[in-house]
Each structure stands twice: as structure tokens, then as C-alpha cells.
Scaffold this motif. Sequence first.
Motif, short mmCIF file in Angstrom:
data_model
loop_
_atom_site.label_atom_id
_atom_site.label_comp_id
_atom_site.label_asym_id
_atom_site.label_seq_id
_atom_site.Cartn_x
_atom_site.Cartn_y
_atom_site.Cartn_z
N LEU A 160 7.14 -24.88 27.35
CA LEU A 160 8.43 -24.46 26.88
C LEU A 160 8.03 -24.06 25.31
O LEU A 160 7.55 -24.84 24.81
CB LEU A 160 9.51 -25.63 26.86
N ILE A 161 8.24 -22.60 24.87
CA ILE A 161 7.78 -22.04 23.75
C ILE A 161 9.13 -22.04 22.82
O ILE A 161 10.26 -21.46 23.04
CB ILE A 161 7.27 -21.03 23.80
N PHE A 162 9.22 -22.68 21.59
CA PHE A 162 10.36 -22.50 20.47
C PHE A 162 9.90 -21.69 19.65
O PHE A 162 8.80 -21.73 18.95
CB PHE A 162 10.71 -23.99 19.93
N THR A 163 10.55 -20.49 19.30
CA THR A 163 10.14 -19.71 17.98
C THR A 163 11.20 -19.72 16.85
O THR A 163 12.49 -19.42 17.31
CB THR A 163 9.90 -18.30 18.39
N PHE A 164 10.77 -20.36 15.84
CA PHE A 164 11.95 -20.30 14.66
C PHE A 164 11.77 -19.24 13.65
O PHE A 164 10.74 -18.97 13.28
CB PHE A 164 11.66 -21.80 13.85
N ASN A 165 12.69 -18.66 13.48
CA ASN A 165 12.99 -17.46 12.44
C ASN A 165 14.02 -17.88 11.09
O ASN A 165 15.00 -17.61 11.68
CB ASN A 165 13.15 -16.06 13.09
N ILE A 222 14.11 -24.81 5.56
CA ILE A 222 14.19 -23.62 6.20
C ILE A 222 12.85 -23.42 7.22
O ILE A 222 11.93 -23.55 6.29
CB ILE A 222 14.51 -22.39 5.58
N ILE A 223 12.74 -23.25 8.26
CA ILE A 223 11.68 -23.45 9.25
C ILE A 223 11.38 -22.10 9.71
O ILE A 223 12.29 -21.27 10.18
CB ILE A 223 12.11 -24.49 10.45
N ASN A 224 10.08 -21.71 9.65
CA ASN A 224 9.58 -20.58 10.54
C ASN A 224 8.15 -21.05 11.33
O ASN A 224 7.39 -21.90 10.78
CB ASN A 224 9.16 -19.31 9.44
N GLY A 225 8.12 -20.51 12.39
CA GLY A 225 6.81 -21.04 13.27
C GLY A 225 7.28 -21.20 14.83
O GLY A 225 8.19 -21.04 15.36
N GLN A 226 6.02 -21.52 15.23
CA GLN A 226 6.22 -21.80 16.64
C GLN A 226 5.81 -22.97 17.33
O GLN A 226 4.89 -23.51 16.86
CB GLN A 226 5.31 -20.53 17.43
N ALA A 227 6.30 -23.86 18.35
CA ALA A 227 6.33 -24.83 18.83
C ALA A 227 6.26 -24.86 20.38
O ALA A 227 6.93 -24.16 21.00
CB ALA A 227 7.14 -25.87 18.38
N THR A 228 5.00 -25.37 21.06
CA THR A 228 4.87 -25.27 22.43
C THR A 228 4.72 -26.85 23.10
O THR A 228 4.26 -27.44 22.34
CB THR A 228 3.57 -24.46 23.01
N VAL A 229 5.95 -26.98 23.91
CA VAL A 229 5.98 -28.24 24.62
C VAL A 229 5.56 -28.18 26.04
O VAL A 229 5.83 -27.38 26.67
CB VAL A 229 7.46 -28.59 24.52
N SER A 230 4.60 -29.04 26.39
CA SER A 230 4.23 -29.47 27.56
C SER A 230 4.38 -30.74 27.97
O SER A 230 4.28 -31.65 27.34
CB SER A 230 2.73 -28.74 27.73
#
Length: 252
Positions: free
Chosen positions: A89-94, A103-111
Motif C-alpha cells: 500500500l503506497i501513501f503519497t503526501f502532497n 506539513i508533510i511531503n513524501g511517499q510511504a510504502t506499507v507491506s
Amino acid sequence: MKLINYFFCGLLASHIILTGCSETPVASTNYSGSTSQAALDNINADAFARAAIDATLLVKESKTLLDSLSASCSSGSVTQDVNIIDSTLIFTFNNCDLGTNQIINGQATVSGNLSGNATISFINFTIKDNAGITLSTVENLSASCSGGNTGTCTLSSDFTGTRGLIYRISNFTAVKNIAGDLTSITGRLYHPDYGYVDITTTTDISFGTCASTTIPDGGIIQFTGSNNATITYTCTDITSSITGGATTTVNW
């Protein structure tokens, strides 16, 4: 959508680079110090005591990243996508405003199994305050913990402490007490000059009432090397009691 709000709120692995706060440890470099078991004495017990708090601060710093996965944005956005190849599952923060001056920017990948064990990778994250000042930058952070209301995380990392020394933690487990801002830690801590000790908290480490947010207001740690020491923290001082030896108190 609170997918991992049951994860405990303190978790850390390698390569987290923090900027804008000189009192915060930085995990972004390679340890090249002693790897022998330390012989504890009054001098190095104090040095290990300070390094243990630096390690705890790193655990606390990662709380923002983990909390962001279960938070909603007051402005900006976060999207969720499923990679059907590896079932991650990929979260992309903008410009996701968490509503806490972060304030968050970036990507998180959950496995993994979100109701049991999971691994989370944070890539190219930035955390800024409402004025646009960068609080921290995360190039690559991998974290894993067990599920449940109180979880555990086992981690290893090389990091630079608040005094500029490069430390290492291995097989390091941190447990967040959900009833309060308390953290218990267990694992191995390496000091570049003295080698390693194994550490266990006998009283959880707490923060929040001291003049500096990086100084614990309480907590007791047991160090085990080629001999043992008990470390007691307060807002004003560190007391080191060497087993069979002297007790020394020094100011922060």
C-alpha cells in the motif's frame, strides 16, 4: 482512514536526516567505533547515559511519520494506491497539513499484515512547519512493528548524537506506553570510544516537564557490560551507580 492507528507511536530505522534543530540526533552516517564490550566506570557510564537518551529521541522523532499514516489532512492531500505486484500500500503526501504545525511531503510504502506485523518505508519525506521552515528531512527510513494497541519495534541504526559522536543501536526494541508519553527501551548501544553495553529500562523514560524538550524528566536504565551500572535521570542531572563501585551525579 486510520489503517495503522494501532501501531505504537515510536519507531526508527536508518537514514533519517534531521535539520533545523541542532539538539536532535541524526541517523545518516556509518559507525566506525569500538565493537568490544565496554567496561563501565563513572566516566563512560555518563557518556552511555547521554547516548541512550539520544537514541530515545530518535524514536520519538519518528512518531510524526507513523502518525501521519493514520491522520487526515486539514489541507493538501494524501493518496493511497495498491501495488498489485507485491501487494504493498503506497501513501503519497502532497503538502498534507496535519494540523499540528507539521506539513508533510513524501511517499510511504506499507507491506505485511496491518493487523499483525508490517514494514513501512518512508522515502524522500520532508516535514515543515506552518512558516515553511524544514523541521526534518527523511531520505530513507524503514520501520516495522507488531500490531495491537501497544506494539513493539526492533531496529538497528547508526546515528550522530547531539554531541556530534556517531553511535550504533542494534536489536533495539522500544515500547510506547499508550497511557502516557513514556518509552521503555531494550537492546545494544555502541559508543565509539568505549564499545557496547546492553540496556534495559527499569522505569520508563519520560519527557515534557523540563526546560529542554530533549532532556528526560524521569527514567531509570540498567546498563550491562563487563560490569553493570544503573542510570537515573531527572531534569537537572544524571546519576550513575556502578555495581560494586561509586555513585556519581553530573548535571546535564
